[in-house]
Write a protein that holds these residues in place. Sequence first.
Motif, PDB file in Angstrom:
ATOM      1  N   LEU A  49      51.623  38.255  51.954  1.00 46.37           N
ATOM      2  CA  LEU A  49      50.185  38.509  51.851  1.00 46.37           C
ATOM      3  C   LEU A  49      49.552  37.643  50.766  1.00 46.37           C
ATOM      4  O   LEU A  49      50.062  37.561  49.634  1.00 46.37           O
TER       5      LEU A  49
ATOM      6  N   ASN B 228      46.143  36.814  48.337  1.00 49.22           N
ATOM      7  CA  ASN B 228      45.401  37.738  47.461  1.00 49.22           C
ATOM      8  C   ASN B 228      44.428  38.596  48.267  1.00 49.22           C
ATOM      9  O   ASN B 228      43.667  38.072  49.079  1.00 49.22           O
TER      10      ASN B 228
ATOM     11  N   ARG C 112      40.901  47.447  43.167  1.00 50.73           N
ATOM     12  CA  ARG C 112      41.758  46.436  42.546  1.00 50.73           C
ATOM     13  C   ARG C 112      41.927  46.747  41.067  1.00 50.73           C
ATOM     14  O   ARG C 112      40.971  47.160  40.383  1.00 50.73           O
TER      15      ARG C 112
ATOM     16  N   LYS D 186      38.082  41.907  37.266  1.00 55.54           N
ATOM     17  CA  LYS D 186      37.682  41.681  35.879  1.00 55.54           C
ATOM     18  C   LYS D 186      36.271  41.078  35.858  1.00 55.54           C
ATOM     19  O   LYS D 186      35.432  41.451  35.031  1.00 55.54           O
TER      20      LYS D 186
ATOM     21  N   GLY E  46      40.428  32.874  31.815  1.00 53.28           N
ATOM     22  CA  GLY E  46      41.339  31.744  31.624  1.00 53.28           C
ATOM     23  C   GLY E  46      40.958  30.569  32.520  1.00 53.28           C
ATOM     24  O   GLY E  46      39.835  30.057  32.447  1.00 53.28           O
TER      25      GLY E  46
ATOM     26  N   ARG F 224      42.177  30.362  45.210  1.00 56.77           N
ATOM     27  CA  ARG F 224      42.924  31.398  45.927  1.00 56.77           C
ATOM     28  C   ARG F 224      42.263  31.684  47.278  1.00 56.77           C
ATOM     29  O   ARG F 224      41.080  31.420  47.488  1.00 56.77           O
TER      30      ARG F 224
ATOM     31  N   ARG G 202      48.405  30.676  31.971  1.00 56.06           N
ATOM     32  CA  ARG G 202      49.825  30.975  32.187  1.00 56.06           C
ATOM     33  C   ARG G 202      50.679  29.762  31.867  1.00 56.06           C
ATOM     34  O   ARG G 202      50.223  28.635  32.052  1.00 56.06           O
TER      35      ARG G 202
ATOM     36  N   GLU H  62      51.138  27.491  36.172  1.00 56.54           N
ATOM     37  CA  GLU H  62      50.049  28.026  37.014  1.00 56.54           C
ATOM     38  C   GLU H  62      50.297  27.672  38.478  1.00 56.54           C
ATOM     39  O   GLU H  62      50.946  26.654  38.793  1.00 56.54           O
TER      40      GLU H  62
ATOM     41  N   LEU I 106      46.239  28.239  46.670  1.00 54.69           N
ATOM     42  CA  LEU I 106      46.929  28.928  47.758  1.00 54.69           C
ATOM     43  C   LEU I 106      45.949  29.075  48.913  1.00 54.69           C
ATOM     44  O   LEU I 106      44.792  29.468  48.701  1.00 54.69           O
TER      45      LEU I 106
END
Length: 337
Positions: free
Chosen positions: A181, A183, A189, A197, A216, A222, A283, A286, A290
């Motif tokens: 799956l 996102n 959520r 957020k 970030g 996505r 991160r 990263e 996708l």
Amino acid sequence: MTRALVTGITGQDGSYLADLLLAKGYEVHGLIRRSSSFNTSRIDHLYQDPHEPDGRFFLHYSDLTDSSSLVTWLNRIRPEEVYNLGAQSHVGVSFEMPEFTADTAGMGTLRLLEAIRHAEWPVRFYQAGSSEMFGKVVESPQTERTRFQPRSPYAVAKVFGHQMTIQYREAYGLFAANGILFNHESPRRGPTFVTRKITRGVAAILAGREQKLYLGNLDARRDWGYAPEYVEAMWRMLQQPEPDDFVIATGEMHSVREFVDDAFALAGLDWQQHVEIDARYFRPTEVDELCGDASKARTMIGWEPKTTFHALVRLMLEADLREAGLDPSRLLTAATR
Ligand code: NAP
Ligand code: G4F
């Protein structure tokens, strides 16, 4: 009456799946973790008096790190369908807690599969796989045949769960299906995932409680869909004559920046005045982009996405405005912005 066992029932997907299965007439058993404070807010609306004779919704204490409780509940409940949605599911957090992430998302899957292997009745198993497994993508869009290049402890653990599901299907003939799956988001959520957020942040700014939103990497892209549609795909996978693996996605890709822009514009705000970049949210490795190709799911299980990116941003923002005590009708329409 079909009985289903769901791990991760207190999460976003678990709660929508419980809604769906109950509406289809199932008896639903969810495994929940013991927590020092209540962790059932997403499923409280399903609560039934345990003494009600025709109750169809039950919760039991367990944990994916605790095989004996998994074996015990599987054998007591004797479900025909098992949906494994439990996991430490936050990619960023998985860099801080790689071992726990692997224990839940990876080994937890193996523990459940092993319990099912010894079950004396037929069980159909759904594994919650992730587009994160594609990681540093080798082609776009990604299909069921695209090679995995995971980029986080979370994604590595999900690859383990995915491959183990195939292993048990091939070695022991289990009816075990992998969803891959992309996102999927909703008003349920978790608040630390980027979409929620942002919509919560916009609502807090409109309500005058906050001035700034700290994010970030805005360049990540996505493929974002609507969660209630994605749990329908999970159920469909378990109704097929043969177990198989399916990509579930919209086929459209948007950047975090676009999500921010859309949400702030709907609220009549200039995001550049409110968004600050905070290095904390980057991160170590990263996943830049996708984008999924769900053609196989469309053809074989009759699934397709319905909610567009803009509709998703709007519905999440409306819900967060309501939660902040604001009137969602104050959001602008596409025509006026
Ligand atoms: P979520 O909201 O974070 O829910 C995760 C669930 O797992 C919660 O019920 C959580 O319980 C439970 N959990 C955590 N650690 C556990 C443990 N040790 N033992 C048992 N349960 C545990 O995640 P979601 O968005 O619903 O996602 C559902 C599944 O799909 C996850 O496996 C996720 O990795 C996967 N997935 C999600 C997406 C997405 O975009 N949402 C995409 C692909 C795959 P608490 O409530 O007590 O924390
Ligand atoms: O919302 P995210 O944390 O979701 P991510 O990492 O894509 O993972 C989610 O989707 C996966 C499916 O592909 C699931 F398997 C997984 O369980 C989870 O549900 O981050 C999305 C993007 C990332 O590139 C991140 O770096 O947004 C970027 N981002 C930018 N600022 C941020 C932030 N992410 C978070 N969480 N918080 C930020 O402030």
